[in-house]
Design a protein around this motif. Structure first.
Motif, PDB file in Angstrom:
ATOM      1  N   ARG A 108       0.599  -1.233  -0.330  1.00 52.30           N
ATOM      2  CA  ARG A 108       0.605  -0.028   0.119  1.00 52.30           C
ATOM      3  C   ARG A 108       0.313   1.341  -0.293  1.00 52.30           C
ATOM      4  N   TYR A 109       2.014   1.032   0.954  1.00 45.09           N
ATOM      5  CA  TYR A 109       3.122   2.695   0.875  1.00 45.09           C
ATOM      6  C   TYR A 109       4.079   2.550  -0.423  1.00 45.09           C
ATOM      7  N   VAL A 110       4.305   1.518  -1.487  1.00 40.05           N
ATOM      8  CA  VAL A 110       4.673   1.546  -2.492  1.00 40.05           C
ATOM      9  C   VAL A 110       3.230   2.741  -3.375  1.00 40.05           C
ATOM     10  N   ALA A 111       2.456   1.637  -3.280  1.00 43.18           N
ATOM     11  CA  ALA A 111       0.978   1.844  -4.545  1.00 43.18           C
ATOM     12  C   ALA A 111       0.621   3.508  -3.966  1.00 43.18           C
ATOM     13  N   ASN A 112       0.955   4.606  -3.047  1.00 46.04           N
ATOM     14  CA  ASN A 112       0.652   5.584  -2.160  1.00 46.04           C
ATOM     15  C   ASN A 112      -0.786   5.143  -2.102  1.00 46.04           C
ATOM     16  N   LEU A 155       5.508   4.426   8.440  1.00 47.59           N
ATOM     17  CA  LEU A 155       5.058   4.568   7.043  1.00 47.59           C
ATOM     18  C   LEU A 155       5.288   3.590   6.078  1.00 47.59           C
ATOM     19  N   ILE A 156       6.192   3.008   6.068  1.00 46.98           N
ATOM     20  CA  ILE A 156       7.011   1.770   5.541  1.00 46.98           C
ATOM     21  C   ILE A 156       5.869   0.767   4.898  1.00 46.98           C
ATOM     22  N   PHE A 157       5.632   0.444   6.624  1.00 50.16           N
ATOM     23  CA  PHE A 157       4.515  -1.058   6.513  1.00 50.16           C
ATOM     24  C   PHE A 157       3.477  -0.447   6.443  1.00 50.16           C
ATOM     25  N   ASP A 158       2.988   1.106   6.740  1.00 48.76           N
ATOM     26  CA  ASP A 158       1.738   1.498   6.878  1.00 48.76           C
ATOM     27  C   ASP A 158       0.818   0.708   7.609  1.00 48.76           C
ATOM     28  N   THR A 212      12.346   4.264  -4.339  1.00 48.84           N
ATOM     29  CA  THR A 212      10.892   3.242  -4.239  1.00 48.84           C
ATOM     30  C   THR A 212       9.815   2.812  -3.701  1.00 48.84           C
ATOM     31  N   GLY A 213      10.036   2.624  -2.468  1.00 52.13           N
ATOM     32  CA  GLY A 213       9.158   2.696  -1.014  1.00 52.13           C
ATOM     33  C   GLY A 213       9.385   0.642  -0.671  1.00 52.13           C
ATOM     34  N   GLU A 214      10.369   0.094  -1.555  1.00 51.72           N
ATOM     35  CA  GLU A 214       9.968  -1.802  -1.616  1.00 51.72           C
ATOM     36  C   GLU A 214      10.650  -1.632  -0.787  1.00 51.72           C
ATOM     37  N   VAL A 215       9.969  -2.583   0.449  1.00 51.06           N
ATOM     38  CA  VAL A 215      10.866  -3.594   1.830  1.00 51.06           C
ATOM     39  C   VAL A 215      10.996  -4.891  -0.210  1.00 51.06           C
TER      40      VAL A 215
END
Length: 224
Positions: A46-50, A86-89, A218-221
């Motif tokens: 969800r975080y990556v997809a904003n 934030l990273i993991f919403d 990218t925000g991706e984990v």
């Protein structure tokens, strides 16, 4: 392991704000370590997809004052760009975060994780490295130049050095990226094998420890 292990005089340390018996601060708490990890993975997507869902931090503020019941712990770097919630919403109260430059686990970190697992009931521990980590980069520089940085920084170098030595022997194309990943992996292993509390909980299936890398751009984990 029973969560009463870390009690003193029959009372859990009040400073931790443990939820009183019979009360739950939040609903939809994962019931297994695998479910806890899946909740983190879904949150990062969800975080990556904003498209975050945890945006109103005033919600449940009153109930959070009664105590905490995080479902996962994150060992994160102190880097100001790395914000696990934030990273993991996830909402306040969902994650038990231990932070230090270089995301390594020392004695204080182990004690914190033991408390999070045995008393608060976290089911997953994520050791989260991140792209371009300055602490790992400084350790590589120290190893190559055979010179320690000033002040108290050598303690960081000493903690991260094993990962650097490991990957230098393998001659990877990107030494920094490889050392960042190896540092996370070694510390996740340390969490998994730390006797008696964490190792016992891993052996019983109550807890899982994993390494991951956060790409700041990218925000991706990525789980390693």
């Amino acid at each position: 392991m029973n969560r009463r292990t870390l009690m003193a005089g029959g009372l859990v340390l009040a400073c931790a704000g443990v939820v009183p018996a019979g009360r739950r601060a939040r609903a939809a708490r994962p019931s297994t370590p695998d479910e806890a990890l899946q909740k983190l993975i879904a949150g990062n997507a969800r975080y990556v997809a904003n498209t975050p869902v945890n945006t109103d931090h005033s919600k449940e503020r009153f109930s959070r004052a009664a105590g905490q019941q995080p479902f996962a712990a994150v060992v994160a770097c102190s880097d100001s760009r790395v914000v696990p919630e934030l990273i993991f919403d996830q909402a306040p109260g969902d994650l038990f975060v231990v932070r230090v430059a270089g995301n390594f686990i020392n004695e204080d970190g182990l004690a914190s994780l033991e408390f999070g697992a045995a008393v608060l009931g976290v089911q997953a521990i994520v050791v989260l490295g991140h792209s371009g980590c300055g602490a790992v980069d400084a350790t590589i520089k120290s190893v190559k130049e055979r010179e320690l940085p000033p002040g108290h920084l050598p303690s960081l170098v000493d903690a991260i050095r094993p990962a650097v030595y490991d990957v230098m022997a393998e001659n990877p194309p990107d030494l920094l990226a490889a050392a960042i990943d190896r540092n996370a992996v070694l510390n996740a292993r340390k969490s998994e094998t730390s006797e008696p509390v964490l190792a016992g909980m891993h052996a019983s299936g109550a807890l899982v420890s994993v390494a991951a890398n956060y790409d700041i751009a990218t925000g991706e984990v990525s789980f390693l």
